[in-house]
Write a protein that holds these residues in place. Structure first.
Motif, PDB file in Angstrom:
ATOM      1  N   LEU A 116       0.833  -1.216   0.000  1.00 25.88           N
ATOM      2  CA  LEU A 116       0.000   0.000   0.000  1.00 25.88           C
ATOM      3  C   LEU A 116       0.866   1.263   0.000  1.00 25.88           C
ATOM      4  CD1 LEU A 116      -2.769   1.395   0.282  1.00 25.88           C
ATOM      5  CD2 LEU A 116      -2.578   1.065   2.762  1.00 25.88           C
ATOM      6  N   ASP A 139     -13.141  -1.079   1.263  1.00 28.80           N
ATOM      7  CA  ASP A 139     -13.995  -0.682   2.373  1.00 28.80           C
ATOM      8  C   ASP A 139     -15.125   0.177   1.840  1.00 28.80           C
ATOM      9  OD1 ASP A 139     -12.676  -2.007   4.391  1.00 28.80           O
ATOM     10  OD2 ASP A 139     -11.455  -0.298   4.980  1.00 28.80           O
ATOM     11  N   GLN A 176      -4.953  -8.120  11.265  1.00 27.28           N
ATOM     12  CA  GLN A 176      -5.366  -7.815   9.876  1.00 27.28           C
ATOM     13  C   GLN A 176      -5.337  -6.318   9.583  1.00 27.28           C
ATOM     14  OE1 GLN A 176      -9.334  -9.464   9.467  1.00 27.28           O
ATOM     15  NE2 GLN A 176      -8.713 -11.173  10.753  1.00 27.28           N
ATOM     16  N   ILE A 210      -7.242   0.989  11.860  1.00 19.75           N
ATOM     17  CA  ILE A 210      -7.362   1.939  10.743  1.00 19.75           C
ATOM     18  C   ILE A 210      -8.236   1.272   9.675  1.00 19.75           C
ATOM     19  CG2 ILE A 210      -6.104   3.235   8.978  1.00 19.75           C
ATOM     20  CD1 ILE A 210      -3.542   2.780  10.706  1.00 19.75           C
ATOM     21  N   ILE A 211      -9.214   2.013   9.164  1.00 22.13           N
ATOM     22  CA  ILE A 211      -9.966   1.490   8.025  1.00 22.13           C
ATOM     23  C   ILE A 211      -9.686   2.375   6.808  1.00 22.13           C
ATOM     24  CG2 ILE A 211     -11.656   0.199   9.340  1.00 22.13           C
ATOM     25  CD1 ILE A 211     -13.551   2.574   8.972  1.00 22.13           C
ATOM     26  N   GLY A 212     -10.252   2.002   5.654  1.00 19.00           N
ATOM     27  CA  GLY A 212      -9.727   2.529   4.403  1.00 19.00           C
ATOM     28  C   GLY A 212     -10.039   3.957   4.007  1.00 19.00           C
ATOM     29  N   THR A 238       1.366   2.516   6.898  1.00 18.32           N
ATOM     30  CA  THR A 238       1.320   2.711   8.352  1.00 18.32           C
ATOM     31  C   THR A 238       2.701   3.063   8.896  1.00 18.32           C
ATOM     32  OG1 THR A 238      -0.495   1.130   8.466  1.00 18.32           O
ATOM     33  CG2 THR A 238       0.646   1.582  10.526  1.00 18.32           C
TER      34      THR A 238
HETATM   35  C1  G1P Z   1      -4.459  -1.922   4.774  1.00 19.59           C
HETATM   36  C2  G1P Z   1      -3.575  -1.125   5.731  1.00 19.59           C
HETATM   37  C3  G1P Z   1      -4.031  -1.347   7.172  1.00 19.59           C
HETATM   38  C4  G1P Z   1      -5.497  -1.016   7.311  1.00 19.59           C
HETATM   39  C5  G1P Z   1      -6.343  -1.822   6.302  1.00 19.59           C
HETATM   40  C6  G1P Z   1      -7.793  -1.364   6.309  1.00 19.59           C
HETATM   41  O1  G1P Z   1      -4.220  -3.288   4.986  1.00 19.59           O
HETATM   42  O2  G1P Z   1      -2.229  -1.510   5.558  1.00 19.59           O
HETATM   43  O3  G1P Z   1      -3.264  -0.533   8.042  1.00 19.59           O
HETATM   44  O4  G1P Z   1      -5.918  -1.312   8.632  1.00 19.59           O
HETATM   45  O5  G1P Z   1      -5.830  -1.643   4.958  1.00 19.59           O
HETATM   46  O6  G1P Z   1      -8.583  -2.158   5.480  1.00 19.59           O
HETATM   47  P1  G1P Z   1      -4.659  -4.436   3.916  1.00 19.59           P
HETATM   48  O7  G1P Z   1      -6.114  -4.689   4.162  1.00 19.59           O
HETATM   49  O8  G1P Z   1      -4.383  -3.859   2.565  1.00 19.59           O
HETATM   50  O9  G1P Z   1      -3.814  -5.640   4.227  1.00 19.59           O
END
Ligand code: G1P
Length: 304
Positions: A116, A139, A176, A210-212, A238
């Protein structure tokens, strides 16, 4: 080649380069962001949320096999004419109505799936030196008080720096997500003193994930430029946000609404049911078929 605009946050970046392996075989030839929730592709919900919050410029960080997204936000004169000729003006309006203005959409390719943080860094030349909104379109978020990103933009207007949308998750789920550690006493808007990517439940500093949705200060690009690989051997956004904490305020806004994790099968199914129930033209029938399916499922003695 920076985009110029007027508002405080008028540019949004959408990361749409992921392979979508969780949805194979559906995503073999179809970008996962084009999977429909009821009758609109997932990516359109994110773009509509951005527009509702006053965003005018849309930057997509894409990858191989994603051209359907470009086509989706382009004009389709043949289809429009065919619909208009048949008197289907509502549908013609649906496919044409609120397309972003020509020249307000930019597509950049990530080329390599390095995480990301790398995807966001790929947008640096287009975004330039200005705060921007970031959407992870998996999300799908329905805010109780208007668009979720709008609340983040308001908090950014007050505090500057970086602003993240956060929500409480089960402790077993911390691995996650990016997890935040906030200063005591903060409630809806929290000052964050640490963020950690995908900690084990035992190491997680809280259950706030954290969400998207993010509003980011452009100096994040400098931190991403020198970032090394973190969790999952990927360049993590992050980690860059964490490295900015000594110099840049960081706030979390607790989600006031509902988030559907359309990056998972169950979240995607949940979104289809929930958004189907939101629709006055469909709610009654959706409720009936869901109840019927549950009754059948129960009468067959399957585990619920
Ligand atoms: C990414 C971010 C993570 C966040 C998440 C939200 O992770 O790296 O910090 O909490 O999205 O959906 P990923 O879901 O791409 O593994």
């Amino acid at each position: 080649m920076s985009i110029s605009g007027t508002g405080s946050v008028d540019t949004a970046v959408f990361t749409v380069g992921g392979l979508g392996t969780r949805f194979l075989p559906a995503t073999k030839a179809l970008p996962k962001e084009m999977l429909p929730v009821v009758d609109k592709p997932l990516i359109q919900y994110a773009v509509e949320e951005a527009k509702e919050a006053g965003i005018e410029y849309f930057v997509f960080v894409t990858g191989r096999g994603k051209t359907a997204i470009e086509d989706h936000f382009d004009a389709h004169p043949y289809l429009e004419t065919a619909l208009t000729d048949r008197g289907k003006h509502d549908l013609a309006e649906t496919i044409n109505g609120d397309r972003p203005e020509p020249g307000h959409l930019v597509y950049v390719r990530q080329a390599e799936p390095l995480g990301l943080g790398h995807a966001v860094w790929c947008a640096r030349k287009v975004v330039g030196n200005r705060p921007f909104a970031l959407f992870l379109p998996d999300d799908l978020i329905r805010g109780n008080n208007g668009p979720c990103i709008g609340e983040l933009i308001d908090v950014h207007a007050e505090h500057g720096g970086n602003v993240l949308s956060v929500m409480e998750v089960d402790r077993e789920a911390t691995s996650q997500y990016g997890i935040v550690d906030s200063e005591p006493g903060s409630k809806d808007v929290m000052r964050i003193r640490r963020v950690v990517e995908k900690p084990s439940p035992a190491d997680a500093p809280s259950r706030y994930a954290i969400i998207g949705r993010y509003v980011l200060d452009p100096t994040v690009f400098d931190h991403l430029a020198t970032a090394t690989r973190g969790a999952g051997n990927e360049i993590q956004l992050t980690d860059a946000i964490e490295s900015m904490i000594p110099t840049t305020p960081l706030h979390g806004v607790v989600l006031n609404g509902r988030r559907y994790d359309c990056g998972t099968k169950v979240g995607y199914i949940e979104a289809n049911v929930a958004l189907g129930l939101e629709r006055s033209d469909l709610a009654q029938d959706v409720e009936r078929v869901v109840r019927d399916a549950l009754d059948r499922h129960t009468s067959l003695g399957r585990v619920r």
